[in-house]
Design an enzyme around this catalytic site. Sequence first.
Site, PDB file in Angstrom:
ATOM      1  N   THR A  49       0.794  -1.223   0.000  1.00  0.00           N
ATOM      2  CA  THR A  49       0.000   0.000   0.000  1.00  0.00           C
ATOM      3  C   THR A  49       0.831   1.280   0.000  1.00  0.00           C
ATOM      4  O   THR A  49       0.283   2.369   0.205  1.00  0.00           O
ATOM      5  CB  THR A  49      -0.919   0.007   1.238  1.00  0.00           C
ATOM      6  OG1 THR A  49      -0.108  -0.142   2.413  1.00  0.00           O
ATOM      7  CG2 THR A  49      -1.914  -1.146   1.192  1.00  0.00           C
ATOM      8  N   GLU A  50       2.128   1.170  -0.236  1.00  0.00           N
ATOM      9  CA  GLU A  50       3.007   2.336  -0.110  1.00  0.00           C
ATOM     10  C   GLU A  50       2.550   3.520  -0.957  1.00  0.00           C
ATOM     11  O   GLU A  50       2.581   4.671  -0.506  1.00  0.00           O
ATOM     12  CB  GLU A  50       4.442   1.944  -0.474  1.00  0.00           C
ATOM     13  CG  GLU A  50       5.265   1.408   0.681  1.00  0.00           C
ATOM     14  CD  GLU A  50       4.927  -0.047   0.998  1.00  0.00           C
ATOM     15  OE1 GLU A  50       5.587  -0.614   1.877  1.00  0.00           O
ATOM     16  OE2 GLU A  50       4.011  -0.609   0.381  1.00  0.00           O
ATOM     17  N   LEU A  51       2.175   3.261  -2.206  1.00  0.00           N
ATOM     18  CA  LEU A  51       1.812   4.372  -3.083  1.00  0.00           C
ATOM     19  C   LEU A  51       0.557   5.090  -2.600  1.00  0.00           C
ATOM     20  O   LEU A  51       0.379   6.280  -2.893  1.00  0.00           O
ATOM     21  CB  LEU A  51       1.621   3.876  -4.522  1.00  0.00           C
ATOM     22  CG  LEU A  51       2.907   3.487  -5.266  1.00  0.00           C
ATOM     23  CD1 LEU A  51       2.590   3.088  -6.702  1.00  0.00           C
ATOM     24  CD2 LEU A  51       3.926   4.621  -5.248  1.00  0.00           C
TER      25      LEU A  51
END
Length: 251
Positions: A128-130
């Site tokens: 989920t970094e982006l």
Amino acid sequence: MTIHLELDAGVALVTLDHGRGNTLDTATCRELVLQLGEAEAAGAKAVVLTGTGSMFSAGVDLLSIDEGGAGYVSEFLPALSDALLAVFGFPRPVVAAVNGHAIAGGLVLAAACDHRVLAAGPARLGVTELLVGVPFPIAALEILRCAYGTNPLPGLIYSGATVPGEDALARGLVDEIAPAEEVLGRARELATRLGELPAEPFALTKAQLHRPYHQRIAENRVSDDDGVERMWCSEAALAAVKSYVDRVLRS
């Protein structure tokens, strides 16, 4: 201590135990490197990596980033890459007992293992970094590439979506699903069997399989990590982290 190490019948059980989500902060990453070194020095034939409670790992400790700001990020990111590479490069078999949610860096940590056993139930997996507005370090990307192949990565990373267990199995994010009460036993059973393989041939074969990914990391880590650090330390990224922390973790 945020990492627990138990050695039983040649199998090292390494357990994440940090905060409510078994998150990764600088100290936890450094402790993971140390405990894996202890396992190797003790002659462990294999490793089982798991988390406490109902969470494998929620990934990066965003609370620490929010509190520490850019100065903390600068010391954390190298420690994160070192921890991921310590798992990925461990010369003996490493089996992930994914006892619950594996999100963002938590899924990368599972991907760094040689086999992944997921507990049946409500666990969700994804990177989920982006969605938070930050990029992956090169070590994380190459570990994901090794585990899942190049073609699935855009769909996995760009969406930031998390998927339930059966979807994770169908997409190859895990290798098998076991009843929650049996996941640790199944992981230990598999680690024991893999640990019976001849040590030197296994280590060389694993190194050969991983070599292209280690080479890309070594060739690009300094320049890529400079760019990653700059983006993680940007006002926009730190504001996004703060917004998420205030909305989700401190609510």
